[in-house]
Design an enzyme around this catalytic site. Structure first.
Site, PDB file in Angstrom:
ATOM      1  N   LYS A  87      67.810 -15.333  30.694  1.00 21.66           N
ATOM      2  CA  LYS A  87      67.322 -14.359  30.889  1.00 21.66           C
ATOM      3  C   LYS A  87      65.524 -14.553  30.878  1.00 21.66           C
ATOM      4  O   LYS A  87      65.233 -14.937  29.785  1.00 21.66           O
ATOM      5  CB  LYS A  87      66.929 -13.210  30.020  1.00 21.66           C
TER       6      LYS A  87
HETATM    7  O1  G3P Z   1      67.203  -4.831  26.572  1.00 18.19           O
HETATM    8  C1  G3P Z   1      66.421  -4.977  27.542  1.00 18.19           C
HETATM    9  C2  G3P Z   1      66.737  -2.966  27.744  1.00 18.19           C
HETATM   10  O2  G3P Z   1      67.427  -2.475  27.493  1.00 18.19           O
HETATM   11  C3  G3P Z   1      65.199  -2.976  26.325  1.00 18.19           C
HETATM   12  O3  G3P Z   1      65.121  -1.325  26.703  1.00 18.19           O
HETATM   13  O4  G3P Z   1      64.050   0.375  26.640  1.00 18.19           O
HETATM   14  O5  G3P Z   1      65.596   0.183  24.967  1.00 18.19           O
HETATM   15  O6  G3P Z   1      63.531  -2.115  24.246  1.00 18.19           O
HETATM   16  P1  G3P Z   1      64.229  -0.953  25.277  1.00 18.19           P
END
Ligand code: G3P
Length: 218
Positions: free
Chosen positions: A83
């Site tokens: 990633k």
């Molecule tokens: O891991 C990538 C993404 O899904 C993280 O999203 O906004 O829940 O931190 P968030």
């Protein structure tokens, strides 16, 4: 549509994988930090229990650092997807690592233009963050619609739209309606997908009526 689980919690992944609900895993530096474990160790364990791609994110911000870390992460297991952030260095690292045969997930995508650049750089996945756009009063699902529409105009693009930053089941439903390839879901959201009060109520009624018969199937 593929369901990835968005966590580095091995217990959660194991439980959901045993239920057949996991096609892959995405992690990020925050999720790994939350485990209190070393990156290589936790990614190796996740890869050993996950049938599909496991995203492990570089933490370098320069090209050489990203390449060194990406090659190291890729060496942990065959199903590691490296990633990288959607920056110029990230796109350059994506192009090089993809050229070496790595699966690359380009993350922190917040515009259709960024997604198109990730696809042109040979990304296997691009991760538009729906919830974080919603969090700032911007229509995150509109971004997914734009990306899916644009990618459909260019069938030669092989990059899959991996909907990320999912906050609730309707993000998943809308993403599926739009034809996104993958959604990565927090474990709690996956479990919410299963639940409906009418299912619970209907089952209770069936069992109550069945109990009155005094019968047993076996
Ligand atoms: O891991 C990538 C993404 O899904 C993280 O999203 O906004 O829940 O931190 P968030």
């Amino acid at each position: 549509m593929k369901f990835f689980v968005d966590t580095a919690d091995v217990g959660e992944i194991r439980s959901l994988a045993e239920a057949g609900l996991v096609d892959g895993v995405t992690t990020n530096p925050s999720l790994v930090a939350r485990t209190g474990r070393r990156m290589a160790e936790v990614i190796a364990e996740i890869c050993s229990i996950t049938p599909g791609p496991v995203s492990a994110e570089v933490t370098a911000t320069d090209l050489e650092g990203m390449l060194a870390e990406g090659r190291h992460l890729r060496g942990i297991a065959p199903n590691v997807a490296v990633k990288v952030p959607l920056t110029e260095a990230g796109l350059r690292a994506c192009r090089t690592l993809a050229g070496e045969g790595a699966q690359v997930n380009v993350t922190l995508c917040f515009s259709p233009a960024q997604a198109l650049l990730a696809a042109k750089a040979g990304a296997a996945f691009v991760s538009p963050f729906v919830g974080r756009l919603d969090d700032v009063a911007t229509d995150g699902m509109r971004l997914i619609a734009d990306i899916v529409t644009i990618f459909r105009n260019y069938p030669h693009l092989r990059t899959e739209v991996l909907v990320a930053s999912v906050r609730h089941p309707m993000h998943l439903v809308e993403a599926a309606r739009l034809g996104a390839h993958v959604a990565t879901l927090p474990p709690a959201v996956i479990r919410q997908l299963l639940k409906h009060p009418l299912t619970d109520r209907g089952l209770d009624a069936f069992l109550a009526d069945w109990k009155k018969t005094g019968q047993s199937i076996l």
